[in-house]
Design a protein around this motif. Structure first.
Motif, PDB file in Angstrom:
ATOM      1  N   VAL A   1       0.849  -1.180   0.000  1.00 35.35           N
ATOM      2  CA  VAL A   1       0.000   0.000   0.000  1.00 35.35           C
ATOM      3  C   VAL A   1       0.892   1.239   0.000  1.00 35.35           C
ATOM      4  O   VAL A   1       1.785   1.369   0.850  1.00 35.35           O
ATOM      5  N   VAL A   2       0.631   2.134  -0.948  1.00 42.12           N
ATOM      6  CA  VAL A   2       1.462   3.336  -1.090  1.00 42.12           C
ATOM      7  C   VAL A   2       0.560   4.563  -1.182  1.00 42.12           C
ATOM      8  O   VAL A   2      -0.212   4.693  -2.132  1.00 42.12           O
TER       9      VAL A   2
ATOM     10  N   THR B   1       9.561   6.036  -9.024  1.00 44.27           N
ATOM     11  CA  THR B   1      10.706   5.179  -8.715  1.00 44.27           C
ATOM     12  C   THR B   1      10.382   4.196  -7.592  1.00 44.27           C
ATOM     13  O   THR B   1      10.891   3.080  -7.570  1.00 44.27           O
ATOM     14  N   CYS B   2       9.530   4.604  -6.655  1.00 44.05           N
ATOM     15  CA  CYS B   2       9.079   3.676  -5.612  1.00 44.05           C
ATOM     16  C   CYS B   2       8.334   2.504  -6.242  1.00 44.05           C
ATOM     17  O   CYS B   2       8.629   1.324  -5.958  1.00 44.05           O
ATOM     18  N   LEU B   3       7.370   2.792  -7.097  1.00 38.72           N
ATOM     19  CA  LEU B   3       6.586   1.737  -7.728  1.00 38.72           C
ATOM     20  C   LEU B   3       7.455   0.862  -8.626  1.00 38.72           C
ATOM     21  O   LEU B   3       7.289  -0.361  -8.674  1.00 38.72           O
ATOM     22  N   GLU B   4       8.375   1.474  -9.331  1.00 38.52           N
ATOM     23  CA  GLU B   4       9.261   0.695 -10.197  1.00 38.52           C
ATOM     24  C   GLU B   4      10.107  -0.286  -9.391  1.00 38.52           C
ATOM     25  O   GLU B   4      10.377  -1.400  -9.837  1.00 38.52           O
ATOM     26  N   SER B   5      10.517   0.123  -8.175  1.00 41.85           N
ATOM     27  CA  SER B   5      11.328  -0.786  -7.351  1.00 41.85           C
ATOM     28  C   SER B   5      10.524  -2.000  -6.904  1.00 41.85           C
ATOM     29  O   SER B   5      11.093  -3.069  -6.665  1.00 41.85           O
ATOM     30  N   VAL B   6       9.218  -1.845  -6.800  1.00 43.73           N
ATOM     31  CA  VAL B   6       8.348  -2.969  -6.437  1.00 43.73           C
ATOM     32  C   VAL B   6       8.086  -3.854  -7.646  1.00 43.73           C
ATOM     33  O   VAL B   6       8.212  -5.089  -7.591  1.00 43.73           O
ATOM     34  N   LEU B   7       7.727  -3.241  -8.751  1.00 43.86           N
ATOM     35  CA  LEU B   7       7.328  -4.003  -9.937  1.00 43.86           C
ATOM     36  C   LEU B   7       8.508  -4.724 -10.577  1.00 43.86           C
ATOM     37  O   LEU B   7       8.307  -5.688 -11.323  1.00 43.86           O
ATOM     38  N   ALA B   8       9.729  -4.283 -10.288  1.00 48.72           N
ATOM     39  CA  ALA B   8      10.915  -4.931 -10.849  1.00 48.72           C
ATOM     40  C   ALA B   8      11.405  -6.100 -10.000  1.00 48.72           C
ATOM     41  O   ALA B   8      12.394  -6.739 -10.354  1.00 48.72           O
ATOM     42  N   GLN B   9      10.731  -6.404  -8.893  1.00 52.32           N
ATOM     43  CA  GLN B   9      11.158  -7.494  -8.021  1.00 52.32           C
ATOM     44  C   GLN B   9      11.093  -8.834  -8.756  1.00 52.32           C
ATOM     45  O   GLN B   9      10.182  -9.081  -9.555  1.00 52.32           O
ATOM     46  N   SER B  10      12.036  -9.714  -8.458  1.00 54.37           N
ATOM     47  CA  SER B  10      12.021 -11.052  -9.060  1.00 54.37           C
ATOM     48  C   SER B  10      10.832 -11.866  -8.583  1.00 54.37           C
ATOM     49  O   SER B  10      10.341 -12.745  -9.297  1.00 54.37           O
ATOM     50  N   PHE B  11      10.338 -11.586  -7.395  1.00 48.28           N
ATOM     51  CA  PHE B  11       9.141 -12.228  -6.862  1.00 48.28           C
ATOM     52  C   PHE B  11       7.951 -11.371  -7.286  1.00 48.28           C
ATOM     53  O   PHE B  11       7.788 -10.241  -6.829  1.00 48.28           O
ATOM     54  N   GLY B  12       7.109 -11.912  -8.157  1.00 49.09           N
ATOM     55  CA  GLY B  12       6.088 -11.084  -8.775  1.00 49.09           C
ATOM     56  C   GLY B  12       4.682 -11.261  -8.269  1.00 49.09           C
ATOM     57  O   GLY B  12       3.757 -10.617  -8.777  1.00 49.09           O
TER      58      GLY B  12
ATOM     59  N   LEU C   1      12.218   2.678  -1.271  1.00 50.33           N
ATOM     60  CA  LEU C   1      12.563   1.810  -2.395  1.00 50.33           C
ATOM     61  C   LEU C   1      12.737   0.393  -1.867  1.00 50.33           C
ATOM     62  O   LEU C   1      13.337   0.196  -0.800  1.00 50.33           O
ATOM     63  N   LEU C   2      12.229  -0.587  -2.593  1.00 51.19           N
ATOM     64  CA  LEU C   2      12.507  -1.974  -2.243  1.00 51.19           C
ATOM     65  C   LEU C   2      13.834  -2.381  -2.877  1.00 51.19           C
ATOM     66  O   LEU C   2      14.051  -2.168  -4.078  1.00 51.19           O
ATOM     67  N   ALA C   3      14.704  -2.968  -2.088  1.00 54.57           N
ATOM     68  CA  ALA C   3      15.976  -3.444  -2.612  1.00 54.57           C
ATOM     69  C   ALA C   3      15.735  -4.646  -3.519  1.00 54.57           C
ATOM     70  O   ALA C   3      14.794  -5.417  -3.304  1.00 54.57           O
ATOM     71  N   PRO C   4      16.550  -4.839  -4.542  1.00 51.01           N
ATOM     72  CA  PRO C   4      16.371  -6.004  -5.422  1.00 51.01           C
ATOM     73  C   PRO C   4      16.385  -7.300  -4.617  1.00 51.01           C
ATOM     74  O   PRO C   4      17.223  -7.497  -3.734  1.00 51.01           O
ATOM     75  N   GLY C   5      15.440  -8.169  -4.913  1.00 51.67           N
ATOM     76  CA  GLY C   5      15.361  -9.463  -4.231  1.00 51.67           C
ATOM     77  C   GLY C   5      14.704  -9.430  -2.874  1.00 51.67           C
ATOM     78  O   GLY C   5      14.620 -10.463  -2.198  1.00 51.67           O
ATOM     79  N   ALA C   6      14.212  -8.264  -2.453  1.00 55.73           N
ATOM     80  CA  ALA C   6      13.664  -8.143  -1.098  1.00 55.73           C
ATOM     81  C   ALA C   6      12.446  -9.032  -0.896  1.00 55.73           C
ATOM     82  O   ALA C   6      12.324  -9.721   0.128  1.00 55.73           O
TER      83      ALA C   6
END
Length: 894
Positions: free
Chosen positions: A7-8, A19-30, A234-239
């Motif tokens: 939730v944002v 950039t916040c949303l992009e960090s979420v949508l780019a996660q390897s866990f989808g 920002l979510l870190a990659p792989g978080a």
């Protein structure tokens, strides 16, 4: 059902949200859903966050948008409808449910609902009922009277709580006569509302604060676990993959504590201080009672991944504040696990001087309640460490008139619960020297110093301690600093004296392009102010080498002179498109208007911090200090607003005025176009091509990427190439070509806008001039021989060569032969180029309509409320083309 619901809240987050949303949508866990709670563009918020959210939702079906027709400030409106979607026995075709509430809703609960009804003049309530009448999936919850006590949310929440309501359910309307001020919403909103039915519309009568927006999003969440992010996170990659694995190993706990770090405004990582506690927790599953040290962790919602059934079962709400909820979730959780890796990165913002926690006295209230609930000494000691860090962070942002009360109450709270530990975080005060520094025990650094100063809440003592520390710091700085020249010391002393003089509300100081002269947006504003506000006195700042180029009669001061420091100290308004020289002090009451001087294609501001080739000469601390001084920032389009707010962080207000310098591109008539061409010596019928290459950071010297003489020869008679080189460079080669009549060097021309009026087409590479020239709806050709090198060295915000509408302004030419061919064949003005140009204009000329200067003068300099409305793009007519202007000149008057 997704694994995670994020939730944002999108309130006032234009520069960070994407950039916040992009960090979420780019996660390897989808397996996620992202719920963005946003005010629409036309709402009070009106900062463009809603448009960004909708754009992301259109591109990725995992993003859902919850919108409000008005911005909710108090935020509780959401709770009123938090659970309205629900009774499985209720007929899908039933009439709107009526909640008859005898008292008014004060601050809060209606947020999940969409407060606001027919009491509003825009009769949204009637519109909602009309939709419900024609579509059984629309349901309304309407209170007959407003709830003053703020419990309306509970009534709405109980209109249905079954999470198994049809996934096909459509938009839901819950209404209240007034916004809800206080209460809590009851548990369970309908989590299964169809994602396809988004955006869901909330119609609150008051503005929705970010904490309350989270409740609105949580009520619509369907995931197993909830994570509440701020746009600054920002979510870190792989978080998410790591979190999913840890949850499985821990047996699906109520709460997973996430590792995190802070990012400075320049993107440098800073430890959160929570690593040791999470590392010590390891793979253990525990509780706050069994592991009280967990209470010392930073209480940010973004660091807590919460099982949704646990969250809704306890009817948690953010209405009381982020801090209180984060702690209550930890205290209530029956099973708590930790993840010792950086999952969340929080970007610090200088405008959040309170550390992002909000009202300091309200935070103290929350801590008083929390301390009262914790019986064990170990738990209180841990909470004390948390409170010390939070309150020390808040202290910087407390308004001056509230500092005494904040220090008094914070000191009393901390004194009451200070651990009786030998390693007491606050050393006793030395009566002989109350300003002496605290001993290095307990919390160190700034937190320890603040604890030492605040003591037990004595304001006189706090003043003595902080004043003594400031004196010692000043002495040290003077001892370390270089000796200044006598004139420099005298000017600084003069400036300090002038700073004591009253501000002159009629004095406006202008500057452009680092004090080069009367140009660009400041010049357009000054001209309009002379018409609309002749009582204002304009003074221009100019460098000593540029004084001779000023228009006759221009009132001016030389940068760095005694007169310069005098007007900078006294002016009511400061207007610039870059920055003022020297250590200018922004006084209370002064209004600093930053106009900028282009739309960004290349990376700017703090985005250049990791680009050494482009940022070699940049002083980033000075850049940040400069941005903090701004009060108003002008933008010509939403793209510029989004970029400026991120790369120049500050507490300023973005004004969607358009660029004043571009007004003439809309208001000029045929006579002005003919005059601009005649001034350049262009014969009637000549096709003038304005060639404007940009500066390249990866090159030491200026060289033209294209041979203008060869281009002129290739195009043949009837074509003239006007060359305008970047102002960073001297151009002896161009001067020689100009003298020989082979090209027309217009690099020194005072008005680029007049050059645009005179030109039949623009040829450029990556210059921001293309965004301005697009207003004229004339052909644009992009010469891009080194796009890959430019993009690698400088960085860009979008792919100019993509060929996508809204990114590419016209024909793309990779070499000189392709440039010539585009003009010879007419491709530059063909239907394909015109379609690209139309989309480019729609995106980047959104606010430019010929009224920008008047908007700025009336709203900023004269203080008139509101802005002149923008004319729709389809109703605007730019200046006529040179061909049309010549035809108009040959028509005999009737």
């Amino acid at each position: 059902m997704p694994r995670f619901s994020l939730v944002v809240p999108a309130h006032r987050s234009r520069g960070l949200l994407r950039t916040c949303l992009e960090s979420v949508l780019a996660q390897s866990f989808g397996d996620v859903e992202v719920i963005v709670v946003s005010g629409a563009e036309e709402d009070v918020n009106g900062d463009g966050s809603g448009a960004i959210a909708r754009e992301c939702a259109a591109a990725d079906s995992r993003v859902r948008v919850v919108e409000s027709a008005q911005v909710v400030a108090s935020g509780h409106a959401r709770d009123a409808g938090a659970g309205e979607g629900a009774d499985p026995d209720t007929s899908a075709g039933a009439d709107p449910q009526m909640v008859d509430l005898a008292q008014a809703m004060a601050p809060g609960p209606a947020r999940d609902v969409g407060v606001g009804d027919d009491a509003n003049p825009d009769v949204r309530g009637a519109a909602a009922r009309e939709c419900a009448a024609v579509d059984p999936r629309v349901r309304g919850v309407e209170p007959a009277q407003a709830m003053a006590s703020g419990r309306a949310r509970d009534a709405g929440a109980e209109t249905g709580a079954n999470r198994d309501a049809s996934a096909a359910a459509g938009p839901r309307v819950v209404e209240s006569a007034q916004a809800v001020a206080s209460g809590r919403a009851g548990g369970g909103a309908n989590p299964d509302a169809s994602a396809a039915a988004d955006p869901q519309v909330l119609d609150p009568a008051q503005a929705m604060a970010p904490g309350h927006a989270r409740d609105a999003g949580a009520a619509r969440a369907r995931g197993d676990y909830l994570l509440f992010l701020e746009p600054a996170d920002l979510l870190a990659p792989g978080a998410l993959a790591a979190a999913d694995a840890r949850l499985s190993r821990a047996g699906e706990p109520d709460l997973l504590l996430l590792g995190h770090e802070h990012l400075t405004v320049l993107g440098e990582p800073r430890s959160s201080g929570d690593h040791d506690a999470l590392a010590a927790l390891g793979e253990t599953v525990t509780t706050a009672t069994a592991s009280p040290d967990l209470l010392a962790l930073r209480p940010a919602p973004a660091t807590r991944l919460i099982r949704r059934d646990f969250f809704t079962g306890h009817a948690f709400r953010f209405a009381a504040g982020d801090l209180e909820l984060a702690n209550r979730v930890l205290l209530a959780a029956g099973r708590v696990a930790g993840l010792d890796r950086v999952c969340v990165r929080h970007r610090e913002r200088p405008e959040h001087k309170d550390g992002g926690w909000g009202n300091g006295l309200a935070v103290i209230d929350q801590y008083e309640e929390l301390f009262a609930q914790i019986a064990g000494e170990a738990g209180r000691a841990a909470l004390y460490r948390q409170a010390a860090g939070v309150l020390a962070g808040i202290a910087l942002g407390v308004p001056k008139d509230g500092r005494r009360e904040f220090v008094r109450r914070a000191g009393r709270l901390l004194a009451a619960y200070r651990p009786a530990d030998p390693a007491d975080p606050v050393d006793p005060v030395d009566p002989a020297d109350p300003a002496a520094p605290a001993a290095p025990v307990g919390p160190g650094g700034e937190v320890g110093e603040w604890l030492h100063a605040v003591g037990s809440g004595s304001w006189p003592r706090f003043r003595v301690v902080t004043a003594g520390r400031a004196v010692r710091a000043g002495v040290g700085a003077r001892a370390r600093g270089p000796r200044r020249a006598l004139r420099g010391r005298a000017l600084r002393a003069w400036y300090r004296l002038r700073l004591r003089r009253p501000l002159d509300p009629r004095l406006v100081v202008y500057a452009a392009y680092w004090s080069r002269g009367v140009f660009c947006n400041p010049a357009a504003i000054a001209r309009k102010a002379a018409d609309l506000a002749p009582h204002l006195k304009a003074v221009w700042v100019v460098g000593s080498a540029d004084r001779e180029r000023l228009p006759p009669g221009t009132a001016h001061v030389v940068a760095g002179s005694a007169r310069y420091w005098d007007v900078m100290a006294r002016a009511g308004f400061l207007v610039n498109n870059a920055g003022f020289p020297g250590a200018v002090v922004k006084r209370p009451g002064q209004v600093y208007l930053q106009t900028h001087h282009g739309t960004p294609l290349k990376l700017m501001g703090t985005d250049l911090y990791d680009r050494p080739a482009a940022a070699a000469a940049m002083d980033f601390p000075r850049l940040l200090e400069h941005a903090r001084q701004w009060d108003v920032s002008l933008v010509p389009n939403g793209h510029s607003a989004e970029v400026w707010e991120r790369v120049y962080p500050g507490g300023y207000r973005t004004l969607p005025s358009g660029y004043p310098r571009n007004d003439v591109l809309w208001t000029a008539g045929a006579a002005e176009v003919r005059a601009a061409r005649a001034a350049l010596g262009l014969a009637p019928g000549t096709t003038a091509i304005l060639y404007a290459p940009t500066h390249r950071d990866h090159r030491r010297r200026f060289t033209l990427p294209l041979d203008p003489v060869r281009l002129s020869r290739d195009l043949g008679p009837g074509h003239t190439v006007l060359v305008r080189a970047h102002y960073f460079y001297d151009r002896p080669d161009l001067a020689d070509l100009h003298e020989r009549g082979q090209v027309l060097d217009v690099s020194g021309h005072d008005s680029v806008e007049e050059l645009c009026l005179a030109a039949d087409a623009l040829l450029t590479d990556y210059s921001s001039l293309m965004f301005d020239y697009a207003a004229l709806d004339r052909p644009i050709v992009v010469h891009a021989p080194d796009w890959d090198a430019y993009r690698a060295a400088r960085g860009v915000y979008f792919d100019l060569l993509s060929g996508k509408p809204g990114e590419t302004p016209g024909v793309i030419a990779r070499d000189q032969a392709e440039v010539a061919a585009s003009f010879r064949t007419g491709a530059h003005r063909g239907p394909g180029a015109a379609a690209l140009r139309a989309a480019f204009r729609e995106r980047f000329c959104a606010y430019d309509d010929g009224l920008a200067a008047e908007r700025v003068v009336r709203h900023v300099l004269l203080g008139e409320p509101g802005l002149l409305p923008h004319r729709p793009l389809y109703e605007r007519s730019p200046a006529p083309t040179p061909e049309a202007a010549e035809r108009a000149g040959t028509v005999s008057p009737a």
